[in-house]
Write an enzyme that holds these catalytic residues in place. Structure first.
Site, PDB file in Angstrom:
ATOM      1  N   GLU A   2      -9.630  21.372   8.343  1.00 46.45           N
ATOM      2  CA  GLU A   2     -10.962  21.976   8.272  1.00 46.45           C
ATOM      3  C   GLU A   2     -11.908  21.281   9.253  1.00 46.45           C
ATOM      4  O   GLU A   2     -12.171  20.084   9.136  1.00 46.45           O
ATOM      5  CB  GLU A   2     -11.509  21.841   6.853  1.00 46.45           C
ATOM      6  CG  GLU A   2     -12.931  22.353   6.692  1.00 46.45           C
ATOM      7  CD  GLU A   2     -13.532  22.026   5.325  1.00 46.45           C
ATOM      8  OE1 GLU A   2     -14.727  22.338   5.137  1.00 46.45           O
ATOM      9  OE2 GLU A   2     -12.830  21.463   4.468  1.00 46.45           O
TER      10      GLU A   2
ATOM     11  N   ASP B  21     -11.856  19.282   3.142  1.00 52.31           N
ATOM     12  CA  ASP B  21     -12.749  18.351   2.458  1.00 52.31           C
ATOM     13  C   ASP B  21     -12.605  18.463   0.938  1.00 52.31           C
ATOM     14  O   ASP B  21     -12.255  19.529   0.412  1.00 52.31           O
ATOM     15  CB  ASP B  21     -14.206  18.626   2.831  1.00 52.31           C
ATOM     16  CG  ASP B  21     -14.503  18.292   4.289  1.00 52.31           C
ATOM     17  OD1 ASP B  21     -13.710  17.541   4.897  1.00 52.31           O
ATOM     18  OD2 ASP B  21     -15.517  18.789   4.815  1.00 52.31           O
TER      19      ASP B  21
ATOM     20  N   ASP C  20     -14.561  19.040  -1.424  1.00 53.04           N
ATOM     21  CA  ASP C  20     -15.773  19.641  -1.983  1.00 53.04           C
ATOM     22  C   ASP C  20     -15.529  21.128  -2.208  1.00 53.04           C
ATOM     23  O   ASP C  20     -14.413  21.620  -2.032  1.00 53.04           O
ATOM     24  CB  ASP C  20     -16.975  19.402  -1.058  1.00 53.04           C
ATOM     25  CG  ASP C  20     -16.759  19.976   0.353  1.00 53.04           C
ATOM     26  OD1 ASP C  20     -15.813  20.777   0.544  1.00 53.04           O
ATOM     27  OD2 ASP C  20     -17.542  19.625   1.257  1.00 53.04           O
TER      28      ASP C  20
END
Length: 649
Positions: A434, A507, A509
């Site tokens: 990413e 990530d 998140d």
């Protein structure tokens, strides 16, 4: 059915031997999958009993002490003495490998537990096993245990005493309780959700059966019973989708070789969802029964189209792929003498089954559409297929574009893919990373001999409810396809896979989780073979760095943080990583890419039907269904990801 079932019906091939020494030969793994395997062996025996017409109820209970019970109201395991071994039928079944009534087709017309190893293997890999049998107006009991012998070696599944008569009863059936052996398994904690999903599937496949599931550890109680059988299964799988006709099509039929049930329902989606079973065993890789179904559907629909005037004389026939666009199809057959391809029982190999299934499906489906108002459903299916045929040429061009190694594809990968020097797929890894920042760190930190890096600039397209040509218009998706070299959709070929580890690195998140879900949805819809083969992984970057002058600890979950702080000691500092881009190349290598230290989650599918349901719910348009699913099932421990997983390095 009231055939006798006695010890003379049990055929013994060889004695129980070496199961504990090499459990992987019999259950595949001593991890959580193997643990559930020894439960399924007993459950499958009970299912075989009731699906052959003996009894209608099964109860599965998980006890607080870690043991599990399976009870049925079938005929009961034979209790009389075996004619040659001079032991009770119960003792033979639980101590002799390859012993059981299923080698004799007079007792079981159809059986999933074909090899007769189930009960004995479960016994061999348990600390103890207890068996109650109700038969001949009597109750019987026998107990087995695995204990250390005089030579220091464990003797597996040894009878504590001969079979005992313990009372009178009017009931019939068998109850087996066993405690998985901690000396064998990495974990002995059963997963209630895994069990619940499989029991639901078995209830759908066996119309009229009642399956009780009790988890005494939590107090959870469930009853699985579906009078509609496969029709209910199709409706369940299509919840959250828009069906093109309200009631699923259902047909059944049989020949001398096979007994068949089929339910199909088309939706406004674009992918084909086929779920097939042989004697209740999922055949995720298909086989000759699926081929027969597909041939019959294509032939029948084209013939009906000619008869009804939907296809003009000069128009070409539509192809099978057109008629299967948006289909949810569940095919369940029962047969003897199954030939599965490979050890995993995932592909049916019997060549004689294809024409049998094709003939039954063709004739019974024709009869179905001849009923009042049913030809309207056939026309709906044809119109859906005709729309698919119109875009097929565009799809073909898009596929060609993705396949071809021309200047366009090379241009797409130039400046994006940092390839590895190795050309051996078995040791090569592709990290789909990413963001450009993290991609840059990964390129610098990697071992370029076997690790390739493909950064993603933005979120790829959500492939759910998108045609292949629409998916392939997304540049990020096209670069992934080009890098993997397998082709896509109908042209997918696992043998061409460039990297045997495809690692999603995003990530820790919400955005990172969304990117993982989007990529997994694409692989599930258009490259499913990657997941079946176990080639897709999720990389776990650390959440924290706990350190002081001479000590550093990387922490991968909130649960581990306090332990890490204690190990580092006074004067510690904490760095919270918000994204991969915050790590320098050395840190990214050390924590997330180095095979010696990293944590990977392998993405697998144990239950294709449940995976289909999950993908539809989480990635589809039905917001309320998604909220309800998340509310019921969400586990926000970051190691519990999208599909069934196992940790590997």
């Amino acid at each position: 059915m009231s055939k006798s079932y006695d010890s003379k019906d049990i055929v013994v091939l060889e004695g129980l031997d070496a199961v504990r020494l090499r459990p992987g030969m019999y259950i595949g793994t001593t991890g959580v999958k193997g643990l559930h395997h020894i439960l399924w062996e007993i459950v499958d025996n009970a299912i075989d009993e009731v699906s052959n017409g003996f009894g209608n109820r099964i109860s599965i209970t998980l006890h607080k002490d870690g043991s599990a019970s399976v009870e049925d109201n079938g005929r009961g395991i034979p209790v009389d003495l075996h004619p040659t071994l001079k032991k009770s039928g119960v003792e033979v079944v639980f101590t002799q490998l390859h012993a059981g009534g299923k080698f004799n087709s007079d007792n079981y017309g159809y059986s999933g537990g074909l090899h007769g190893v189930g009960a004995s293997v479960t016994n061999a890999l348990s600390e103890w096993t207890k068996v109650w049998v109700c038969k001949n107006k009597k109750r019987y009991y026998m107990e087995f245990e695995s204990k250390v012998g005089e030579n220091g070696k464990i003797k597996s599944g040894v009878p504590v005493a001969p079979l005992m008569e313990i009372g009178d009863t009017n009931k019939t059936g068998t109850k087996v309780t066993f405690l998985p052996d901690k000396r064998v398994f990495e974990t002995t904690v059963f997963n209630a959700e895994t069990i619940s999903k499989r029991l639901k599937e078995l209830a759908f496949l066996n119309k009229g059966i009642y399956i009780d599931f009790v988890d005494e550890r939590t107090g959870q109680k469930q009853l699985f019973a579906y009078e509609g059988g496969l029709k209910d299964f199709a409706l369940y799988l299509n919840e959250g989708k828009t069906a093109l006709y309200k009631e699923p099509i259902f047909i059944s039929g049989e020949s001398k070789l096979v007994k068949l049930e089929l339910s199909i329902q088309h939706t406004d989606t674009y992918t084909e969802n086929m779920f097939s079973y042989v004697n209740n065993i999922p055949t995720s890789e298909g086989g000759t029964h699926e081929t027969g179904f597909k041939s019959a559907l294509t032939r029948l629909m084209n013939e009906l189209a000619r008869q009804q005037g939907w296809l003009k004389e000069k128009e070409q026939n539509l192809i099978g792929e057109d008629f299967r666009e948006g289909i949810t199809a569940i095919l369940s057959i029962k047969m003897r003498n199954i030939q599965f391809e490979g050890q995993t029982k995932t592909k049916l190999g019997n060549p004689e089954i294809k024409p049998e299934v094709e003939n039954i499906v063709y004739s019974e489906l024709f009869k179905y559409f001849e009923q009042k108002n049913k030809m309207e459903i056939a026309e709906i299916v044809f119109n859906k297929a005709k729309g698919a045929a119109k875009v097929r040429e565009a799809q073909r061009k898009a596929k060609d574009l993705a396949r071809q190694k021309n200047s366009v594809d090379k241009y797409n990968l130039v400046g994006k893919l940092s390839a590895c020097t190795s050309r051996k797929p078995e040791i090569s890894e592709l990290f789909i990373v990413e963001g450009d920042s993290a991609g840059g760190s990964a390129k610098q930190g990697r071992d370029r001999t076997f690790q390739a890096i493909l950064p993603l600039k933005g979120k790829p397209l959500n492939a759910e409810k998108k045609r292949l040509d629409q998916v392939l218009a997304n540049e990020e998706i096209r670069t992934i396809i080009s890098a993997l070299e397998t082709g896509v959709g109908e042209d997918f070929n696992l043998e061409n896979l460039r990297y045997k580890k495809v690692i999603i690195l995003s990530d820790a998140d919400q955005d990172g989780a969304h990117i993982r879900a989007i990529l997994l949805t694409f692989f599930f819809r258009y490259m499913r073979g990657l997941i079946y083969d176990g080639d897709v992984y999720i990389g776990l970057p650390p959440l924290y760095k706990v350190y002081k002058k001479d000590v550093t600890e990387y922490v991968y979950s909130d649960n581990e943080l306090q332990d890490a702080i204690a190990r580092v000691g006074k004067g510690y500092q904490i760095q919270r990583y918000k994204g991969l881009g915050e790590m320098n190349p050395e840190q990214l290598w050390e924590t997330t890419m180095d095979p010696k230290h990293r944590n990977l989650i392998r993405v697998t599918i144990d239950d294709a039907a449940e995976a289909e349901k999950m993908v539809t719910t989480l990635m589809g348009d039905n917001i309320e269904a998604r909220k309800a699913y998340i509310s019921e099932y969400a586990n926000f421990n970051r190691e519990d990801d999208f599909l069934e997983k196992s940790k590997v390095n």
